[in-house]
Design an enzyme around this catalytic site. Structure first.
Site, PDB file in Angstrom:
ATOM      1  N   ASN A  12       0.804  -1.242   0.000  1.00  0.00           N
ATOM      2  CA  ASN A  12       0.000   0.000   0.000  1.00  0.00           C
ATOM      3  C   ASN A  12       0.827   1.280   0.000  1.00  0.00           C
ATOM      4  O   ASN A  12       0.269   2.374  -0.108  1.00  0.00           O
ATOM      5  CB  ASN A  12      -1.011   0.010   1.163  1.00  0.00           C
ATOM      6  CG  ASN A  12      -1.970  -1.156   1.079  1.00  0.00           C
ATOM      7  OD1 ASN A  12      -2.582  -1.355   0.031  1.00  0.00           O
ATOM      8  ND2 ASN A  12      -2.055  -1.968   2.126  1.00  0.00           N
ATOM      9  N   ARG A  19      -3.455   7.910  -0.163  1.00  0.00           N
ATOM     10  CA  ARG A  19      -3.867   6.993   0.906  1.00  0.00           C
ATOM     11  C   ARG A  19      -3.898   7.720   2.255  1.00  0.00           C
ATOM     12  O   ARG A  19      -2.856   8.196   2.726  1.00  0.00           O
ATOM     13  CB  ARG A  19      -2.841   5.859   0.967  1.00  0.00           C
ATOM     14  CG  ARG A  19      -3.019   4.929   2.123  1.00  0.00           C
ATOM     15  CD  ARG A  19      -1.798   4.033   2.322  1.00  0.00           C
ATOM     16  NE  ARG A  19      -2.046   3.093   3.369  1.00  0.00           N
ATOM     17  CZ  ARG A  19      -1.106   2.408   3.995  1.00  0.00           C
ATOM     18  NH1 ARG A  19       0.166   2.554   3.656  1.00  0.00           N
ATOM     19  NH2 ARG A  19      -1.424   1.586   4.963  1.00  0.00           N
ATOM     20  N   TYR A  24      -0.659   9.839   6.456  1.00  0.00           N
ATOM     21  CA  TYR A  24       0.605   9.621   5.725  1.00  0.00           C
ATOM     22  C   TYR A  24       1.060  10.829   4.916  1.00  0.00           C
ATOM     23  O   TYR A  24       2.146  10.791   4.329  1.00  0.00           O
ATOM     24  CB  TYR A  24       0.457   8.399   4.800  1.00  0.00           C
ATOM     25  CG  TYR A  24       0.158   7.126   5.567  1.00  0.00           C
ATOM     26  CD1 TYR A  24       1.088   6.599   6.462  1.00  0.00           C
ATOM     27  CD2 TYR A  24      -1.060   6.464   5.431  1.00  0.00           C
ATOM     28  CE1 TYR A  24       0.821   5.441   7.189  1.00  0.00           C
ATOM     29  CE2 TYR A  24      -1.340   5.305   6.143  1.00  0.00           C
ATOM     30  CZ  TYR A  24      -0.402   4.808   7.016  1.00  0.00           C
ATOM     31  OH  TYR A  24      -0.661   3.669   7.738  1.00  0.00           O
ATOM     32  N   ASN A  76      10.421  -0.003   5.136  1.00  0.00           N
ATOM     33  CA  ASN A  76       9.089   0.266   5.672  1.00  0.00           C
ATOM     34  C   ASN A  76       8.227  -0.884   5.167  1.00  0.00           C
ATOM     35  O   ASN A  76       7.786  -0.879   4.014  1.00  0.00           O
ATOM     36  CB  ASN A  76       8.546   1.612   5.183  1.00  0.00           C
ATOM     37  CG  ASN A  76       7.179   1.909   5.779  1.00  0.00           C
ATOM     38  OD1 ASN A  76       6.566   1.046   6.415  1.00  0.00           O
ATOM     39  ND2 ASN A  76       6.694   3.122   5.570  1.00  0.00           N
ATOM     40  N   ALA A  79       2.109  -2.912   6.657  1.00  0.00           N
ATOM     41  CA  ALA A  79       1.372  -3.803   7.575  1.00  0.00           C
ATOM     42  C   ALA A  79       2.106  -5.119   7.835  1.00  0.00           C
ATOM     43  O   ALA A  79       1.883  -5.759   8.870  1.00  0.00           O
ATOM     44  CB  ALA A  79      -0.017  -4.068   7.020  1.00  0.00           C
ATOM     45  N   GLU A 100      14.511   0.100  10.345  1.00  0.00           N
ATOM     46  CA  GLU A 100      13.056   0.048  10.167  1.00  0.00           C
ATOM     47  C   GLU A 100      12.489   1.473  10.228  1.00  0.00           C
ATOM     48  O   GLU A 100      12.835   2.231  11.137  1.00  0.00           O
ATOM     49  CB  GLU A 100      12.464  -0.792  11.306  1.00  0.00           C
ATOM     50  CG  GLU A 100      10.955  -0.846  11.302  1.00  0.00           C
ATOM     51  CD  GLU A 100      10.395  -1.478  12.585  1.00  0.00           C
ATOM     52  OE1 GLU A 100      11.095  -1.505  13.620  1.00  0.00           O
ATOM     53  OE2 GLU A 100       9.247  -1.937  12.536  1.00  0.00           O
ATOM     54  N   HIS A 102       8.862   3.934   9.788  1.00  0.00           N
ATOM     55  CA  HIS A 102       7.422   4.129   9.559  1.00  0.00           C
ATOM     56  C   HIS A 102       7.140   5.612   9.458  1.00  0.00           C
ATOM     57  O   HIS A 102       7.699   6.408  10.232  1.00  0.00           O
ATOM     58  CB  HIS A 102       6.600   3.524  10.703  1.00  0.00           C
ATOM     59  CG  HIS A 102       6.838   2.061  10.834  1.00  0.00           C
ATOM     60  ND1 HIS A 102       6.319   1.148   9.946  1.00  0.00           N
ATOM     61  CD2 HIS A 102       7.609   1.358  11.703  1.00  0.00           C
ATOM     62  CE1 HIS A 102       6.747  -0.056  10.267  1.00  0.00           C
ATOM     63  NE2 HIS A 102       7.533   0.042  11.331  1.00  0.00           N
TER      64      HIS A 102
HETATM   65  C1  DQA Z   1       3.294   2.262   8.175  1.00  0.00           C
HETATM   66  C2  DQA Z   1       2.528   1.907   9.454  1.00  0.00           C
HETATM   67  C3  DQA Z   1       1.854   0.545   9.315  1.00  0.00           C
HETATM   68  O1  DQA Z   1       1.146   0.233  10.496  1.00  0.00           O
HETATM   69  C4  DQA Z   1       0.878   0.558   8.160  1.00  0.00           C
HETATM   70  O2  DQA Z   1       0.294  -0.717   7.990  1.00  0.00           O
HETATM   71  C5  DQA Z   1       1.497   1.039   6.898  1.00  0.00           C
HETATM   72  C6  DQA Z   1       2.384   2.200   6.959  1.00  0.00           C
HETATM   73  C7  DQA Z   1       3.885   3.676   8.246  1.00  0.00           C
HETATM   74  O3  DQA Z   1       4.740   3.975   7.419  1.00  0.00           O
HETATM   75  O4  DQA Z   1       3.483   4.485   9.085  1.00  0.00           O
HETATM   76  O5  DQA Z   1       1.206   0.544   5.810  1.00  0.00           O
HETATM   77  O6  DQA Z   1       4.361   1.358   8.021  1.00  0.00           O
END
Ligand code: DQA
Length: 151
Positions: A12, A19, A24, A76, A79, A100, A102
């Protein structure tokens, strides 16, 4: 390859820009790539930037980075962060530092986002900086690479 940073995006994240912009932001994945290319260039690192909606494809890319002795991986996993033991195992299997990232602050969101399978096997994790987090991760990685004993 030894000079290459892999930036890997999970499911995604190809939809960034449209989105859930309240969570985001409005920047697209192409904007993220540009940001990463600039950050990598500042440290004379090459960049491989990719996105997949498929768990196995992400595992393949992590293995590719490991086999090629990449300088590092910024991931990243979307989910899959919260569900994928296969991605966790791939990260643990490669001798490459993994950061990692997010975009959102996952700890300020639903409780199912509070657990990461990747965090315990990553070198570092960051969240909540928006897309700037990707550049921060590359900066951090460059620092780790510089600090590594030479030879
Ligand atoms: C994410 C946070 C995840 O929980 C979510 O499923 C995403 C985006 C973020 O970049 O904040 O797809 O990884």
């Amino acid at each position: 390859m030894a000079n290459t940073v892999y930036v890997l995006n999970g499911p995604n994240l190809n939809l960034l820009g449209t989105r859930e912009p309240q969570t985001y932001g409005r920047a697209t994945l192409a904007d993220v790539e540009k940001l990463c290319r600039n950050a990598a260039a500042r440290h004379r690192l090459k960049l491989k930037f990719d996105q997949s909606n498929h768990e196995g494809a992400i595992v393949d890319l992590i293995q590719e980075a490991g086999a090629g002795k990449a300088a590092g991986i910024v991931i990243n996993a979307g989910a899959y962060t919260h569900t994928s033991i296969a991605i966790r195992d791939a990260v643990a299997a490669v001798a490459v530092p993994v950061i990692e990232v997010h975009i959102s602050n996952v700890f300020a969101r639903e409780s199912f986002r509070h657990h990461s399978h990747i965090a315990p096997v990553a070198k570092a994790s960051l969240c909540g900086f928006g897309i700037a987090g990707y550049a921060l991760a590359i900066e951090g990685l460059a620092g780790l690479i510089d600090a590594r004993p030479k030879g």
